[in-house]
Design an enzyme around this catalytic site. Structure first.
Site, PDB file in Angstrom:
ATOM      1  N   GLY A   1      -4.333   5.338  11.882  1.00 22.03           N
ATOM      2  CA  GLY A   1      -5.106   4.525  12.818  1.00 22.03           C
ATOM      3  C   GLY A   1      -4.301   4.098  14.022  1.00 22.03           C
ATOM      4  O   GLY A   1      -4.847   3.743  15.069  1.00 22.03           O
ATOM      5  N   ARG A   2      -2.997   4.096  13.853  1.00 21.20           N
ATOM      6  CA  ARG A   2      -2.148   3.785  15.014  1.00 21.20           C
ATOM      7  C   ARG A   2      -0.850   4.571  14.967  1.00 21.20           C
ATOM      8  O   ARG A   2       0.180   4.118  15.467  1.00 21.20           O
ATOM      9  CB  ARG A   2      -1.871   2.302  15.097  1.00 21.20           C
TER      10      ARG A   2
ATOM     11  N   ARG B   1       1.107  11.247   2.538  1.00 21.60           N
ATOM     12  CA  ARG B   1       0.999  10.153   1.566  1.00 21.60           C
ATOM     13  C   ARG B   1       0.152  10.589   0.387  1.00 21.60           C
ATOM     14  O   ARG B   1      -0.592  11.580   0.482  1.00 21.60           O
ATOM     15  CB  ARG B   1       0.304   8.956   2.252  1.00 21.60           C
TER      16      ARG B   1
ATOM     17  N   ASP C   1      -2.098   4.745   0.199  1.00 17.24           N
ATOM     18  CA  ASP C   1      -1.879   5.345   1.518  1.00 17.24           C
ATOM     19  C   ASP C   1      -0.482   5.011   2.039  1.00 17.24           C
ATOM     20  O   ASP C   1      -0.071   5.542   3.062  1.00 17.24           O
ATOM     21  CB  ASP C   1      -2.937   4.865   2.522  1.00 17.24           C
TER      22      ASP C   1
END
Ligand code: AMP
Ligand code: MG
Length: 538
Positions: A112-113, A210, A280
């Site tokens: 997400g980032r 992951r 994750d």
């Protein structure tokens, strides 16, 4: 965003981007939040930032990438690692993954980032992925902004390198850039949002895959894609296991279990608490990954967690990390089970995790105590009693173990009275006034048994101390030290970040010039935000 390579600083870099070649991309290339089925990643470019400044870089990581330290001081370096420029051949991407968060399946999460710039093959033929964290939104940003604040980026940057130098497997950090942009955060989720300086860290690892990267395809019943990702991972990162086939899948899972157990033992050894061990955030390579609200044990307390978001349940407390590692491996096993005709093997391998962990933990504790191995029940008792002792009065874990190397086994050492015997350990006690009668006597009694045990082994105190000092660090990234560096960095003074980076390069060395960084946490830091507790806000 421009793509150029004016300088030559990076001219020798060779990208192989094997991940991109082997695995399917999301066909949609526009950058908006969405579910991304049937793909391992989405194309997405970093967002430019207005006024970047280099806070620090790690020369050892630069060297892994065949970059001289001077290269890190160039404008080209800053443009690339702030996300303001790409090199020819870079086709940045964000990965799709899912995960169990705090015990519950959370569906698609993804980078997400984080934006991967490229996979580089260095002159030694090793491959490394370069990844910017905090460089803007991706299709996986959900309702967040894709940015990172300076405080959490300082923490990630310093801790990655500190862990590496402690000998703990970890993703690395090449650079820390102040983006010159402010980012809105509500640090304690209490309605007090404020603007904070933003930052971009460049992380480096052989792979950022992951457990959740496999889980998402299993959850979506994308079994063919799951197999492709497993095959790629084995071929790329576990080539010694052989050509992918069911037997090799079994060996691969056993290897992942083994590495996870080893990682947990390392965390227990140095007193590191990850804080958010969601699936994750577990690396398939057994690396420490995603430094968020992590912390270091100061007073030894197996129930401690730095993460305020987990304060009630304490799922990710220090003492439970090995079991959570196991729980996470269960989830991974579930995820990859469609590749197995016979899933009994997975179960047996999972059962073996506890055995492996216990063996490695015992060996590690023996090393911490300077014992020449784990001899018998008496050694076990010694360690069980020690764990109780460390909780009698608040005792700094790092200082205690480091000081234990000074215990003498000579006849003179044996003749010391209780007070004298405890003298080398005094620095470790947060409340020395509690060391009265009973507590002092119990610690001394343990030390006397410890001396007797040490006398059974044929090495000198000096040799034993040297060996202990290689596993018991003198310096760790105490939470208040990181916070002090952050306070200054937020005012534009990066000197303390650089000093910490420097001293954490040699955490097992005495480094007398830095002795004040080895002291126990001062009282003012006990309740201060960032020094004892952290939220997930970052
Ligand atoms: P974490 O457990 O903190 O590693 O993050 C969980 C998920 O949230 C991951 O998918 C992250 O990429 C995502 N995430 C965390 N912070 C942000 C942010 N500021 N913007 C976008 N995504 C984020
Ligand atoms: Mg994460």
């Amino acid at each position: 965003m421009s793509a150029s390579d004016t300088s030559g600083v990076f001219q020798h870099w060779r990208f192989d981007n094997a991940y991109l070649k082997a695995l399917p991309a999301d066909p949609e290339s526009a950058n908006y939040r969405r579910q991304v089925p049937a793909a391992c990643y989405s194309w997405v470019a970093p967002t430019s930032v207005p006024n970047p400044a280099l806070v620090a870089c790690a020369p050892e990581v630069a060297s892994l990438l065949d970059l001289a330290p001077e290269a890190c001081q160039t404008d080209e370096f800053l443009r690339l690692f702030s996300g303001n420029e790409l090199l020819p051949g870079m086709t940045p991407w964000a990965c799709c993954y899912g995960g169990h968060q705090f015990g519950n399946w959370a569906g698609q999460l993804g980078d997400g980032r984080a934006i991967n710039l490229a996979e580089i093959v260095n002159q030694k033929g090793q491959h490394y992925t370069l990844q910017l964290k905090g460089a803007g939104p991706t299709p996986y940003s959900r309702n967040a902004d894709g940015l990172a604040v300076l405080r959490s980026s300082v923490r990630e940057f310093l801790c990655s390198e500190a862990m590496h130098h402690l000998g703990v497997p970890t993703t690395r950090a090449l650079s820390l850039v102040n983006s010159g942009q402010t980012v809105m955060r509500d640090m304690f989720y209490d309605g007090n949002a404020r603007y904070e300086p933003g930052a971009v860290v460049c992380r480096v690892a052989q792979s950022f895959t992951r457990f959740g990267n496999f889980q998402i395809h299993a959850a979506r019943q994308e079994h063919e894609l799951l197999k492709r990702l497993v095959d790629f991972t084995i071929e790329r990162d576990f080539p010694e296991l052989g050509e992918p086939c069911e037997a090799v899948y079994g060996r691969w899972f056993a290897e992942v279990c083994q590495r996870t157990a080893t990682l947990m033992v390392h965390w227990m050894r140095v007193g590191f608490v990850h804080g958010v061990m969601n699936t994750d955030n577990l690396s398939i390579l057994g690396l420490t990954i995603d430094y968020g609200p992590y912390g270091w044990l100061e007073g030894y307390d197996p129930d401690w967690t730095p993460n305020t978001t987990d304060a009630g349940q304490r799922r990710y407390r220090y003492g439970q990390q090995p079991q959570i590692g196991h729980w996470n491996l269960y989830q991974l096993a579930n995820g990859i089970s469609p590749l197995f005709g016979d899933t009994d093997l997975l179960q047996k391998t999972l059962d073996q995790y506890a055995v492996t962990y216990q063996q490695q933990w015992q060996a590690m504790m023996a090393d911490k105590l300077g014992l020449d191995g784990w001899r018998d029940r008496a050694d076990e008792q010694l360690i069980v009693r020690l764990q109780d002792l460390l909780r009698l009065t608040e005792t700094d874990m790092t200082i205690f173990f480091r000081s234990l190397a000074s215990i003498e086994t000579s006849d003179a050492g044996l003749a010391l009275d209780d007070r004298e015997l405890l003298a080398p350990l005094r620095e470790a006690f947060y409340r020395p006034q509690e060391l009265t009668g009973g507590i002092e006597r119990r610690i001394a009694a343990w030390l006397r048994d410890y001396q007797q045990r040490l006398r059974l082994q044929p090495i000198s105190d000096g040799e034993r101390a040297a060996a202990m000092n290689r596993v018991n660090p003198r310096y760790v990234l105490r939470n208040f030290l990181a916070q002090q560096a952050i306070d200054l960095a937020e005012k534009g003074d990066y000197s303390e970040v650089r000093t910490l980076l420097e001293l954490l390069r040699k955490p097992y060395d005495e480094q007398p010039q830095f002795a004040h960084y080895a002291k126990r946490r001062p009282e003012w830091a006990r309740q201060r935000a960032g020094c004892s507790m952290l939220s997930c806000s970052s």
